[in-house]
Design a protein around this motif. Structure first.
Motif, mmCIF file in Angstrom:
data_model
loop_
_atom_site.group_PDB
_atom_site.id
_atom_site.type_symbol
_atom_site.label_atom_id
_atom_site.label_comp_id
_atom_site.label_asym_id
_atom_site.label_seq_id
_atom_site.Cartn_x
_atom_site.Cartn_y
_atom_site.Cartn_z
ATOM 1 N N THR A 1 -14.042 -10.731 -36.964
ATOM 2 C CA THR A 1 -13.251 -10.602 -37.995
ATOM 3 C C THR A 1 -14.107 -10.281 -39.417
ATOM 4 O O THR A 1 -13.938 -9.381 -40.233
ATOM 5 C CB THR A 1 -12.336 -11.060 -37.492
ATOM 6 N N THR B 1 -20.674 -7.298 -30.685
ATOM 7 C CA THR B 1 -19.937 -7.474 -29.288
ATOM 8 C C THR B 1 -20.809 -6.428 -28.340
ATOM 9 O O THR B 1 -20.202 -5.933 -27.208
ATOM 10 C CB THR B 1 -19.559 -5.909 -29.551
ATOM 11 N N LEU C 1 -10.246 -2.831 -29.244
ATOM 12 C CA LEU C 1 -10.741 -3.027 -30.417
ATOM 13 C C LEU C 1 -12.308 -2.675 -30.442
ATOM 14 O O LEU C 1 -13.024 -1.725 -30.931
ATOM 15 C CB LEU C 1 -10.562 -4.965 -30.483
ATOM 16 N N ALA D 1 -9.262 -7.520 -34.072
ATOM 17 C CA ALA D 1 -10.730 -8.591 -34.218
ATOM 18 C C ALA D 1 -10.069 -9.685 -34.588
ATOM 19 O O ALA D 1 -10.641 -10.918 -33.755
ATOM 20 C CB ALA D 1 -11.544 -7.739 -35.334
#
Length: 225
Positions: free
Chosen positions: A117, A175, A191, A99
């Motif tokens: 993150t 996301t 990811l 991330a």
């Protein structure tokens, strides 16, 4: 259609593969495991016949499958520790690195998951604290059969499971439900694949605890079986 009158947690516990069906339709069988299937389908506006058909088409449990509902406390706890606690630690370490890389390289992309993150670091912190409490306090009590004295810690763990469920929901928001741009690099693809694996694993982990290990009826059976 009798499946409709069973809770998501019961179906997840008794039908091998049901958890993947529920994951596909975004039905919460871990923290929301007490909801009846009929209620969950109505709430999400899902096609009842379609979901029932998917569940009924699942293969029966074969001799090689472990039925964790029949396992002793020690065996179930050992499985949770090896399959989920250690795996989550590895998953989150890897995901945080990916991330950080994606956010640094693709900051100008409108689909870049800004803040991911930090959120994953917070998840790692909260989950590590949660798992240590289970490893150091709750699991040793349950191994010794101290179910009644463990009710306080179990209540705390259930509340923290709800927090983990909210953290997973936030992951999907950050996301855009794991939507990748057409030209996503290998790191970005890895990811989101890893986040999907984490989501499925963490939900299965919570299911095994909420609907099996923490179930009063299960401990009565163990004590009297």
């Amino acid at each position: 259609m009798s499946l409709l009158n069973h809770s998501l947690g019961t179906l997840a516990r008794e039908i091998p593969g049901a958890t993947r069906v529920f994951h596909h339709y975004r039905l919460d069988y871990c923290c929301g495991g007490n909801a009846l299937l009929s209620e969950a389908l109505a709430e999400h506006g899902l096609d009842t016949a379609e979901v029932i058909a998917r569940l009924e088409a699942l293969p029966a449990r074969n001799g090689n499958d472990t039925d964790w509902s029949r396992a002793g406390n020690g065996d179930l706890i050992d499985h949770i520790l090896a399959r989920y606690h250690e795996v989550h630690r590895q998953q989150l370490t890897e995901l945080i690195g990916l991330a950080r890389r994606v956010e640094a390289v693709h900051a100008d992309n409108p689909l870049c998951p800004e803040g991911l993150t930090v959120h994953l670091e917070e998840m790692r912190q909260e989950l590590e604290s949660h798992m240590q409490k289970e490893e150091q306090i709750l699991f040793p009590m349950l191994r010794r059969g101290l179910f009644a004295p463990a009710q306080g810690p179990i209540s705390v763990m259930r509340l923290e499971h709800d927090d983990h469920g909210q953290a997973l929901a936030r992951l999907l928001e950050l996301t855009n439900h794991l939507a990748l741009p057409a030209d996503a690099c290998a790191s970005w693809q890895g990811l989101y694949t890893g986040i999907e694996e984490l989501q499925l694993d963490l939900m299965q982990h919570i299911h095994l605890e909420n609907n099996l290990l923490f179930s009063p009826s299960r401990h009565q059976e163990v004590q009297h079986g």
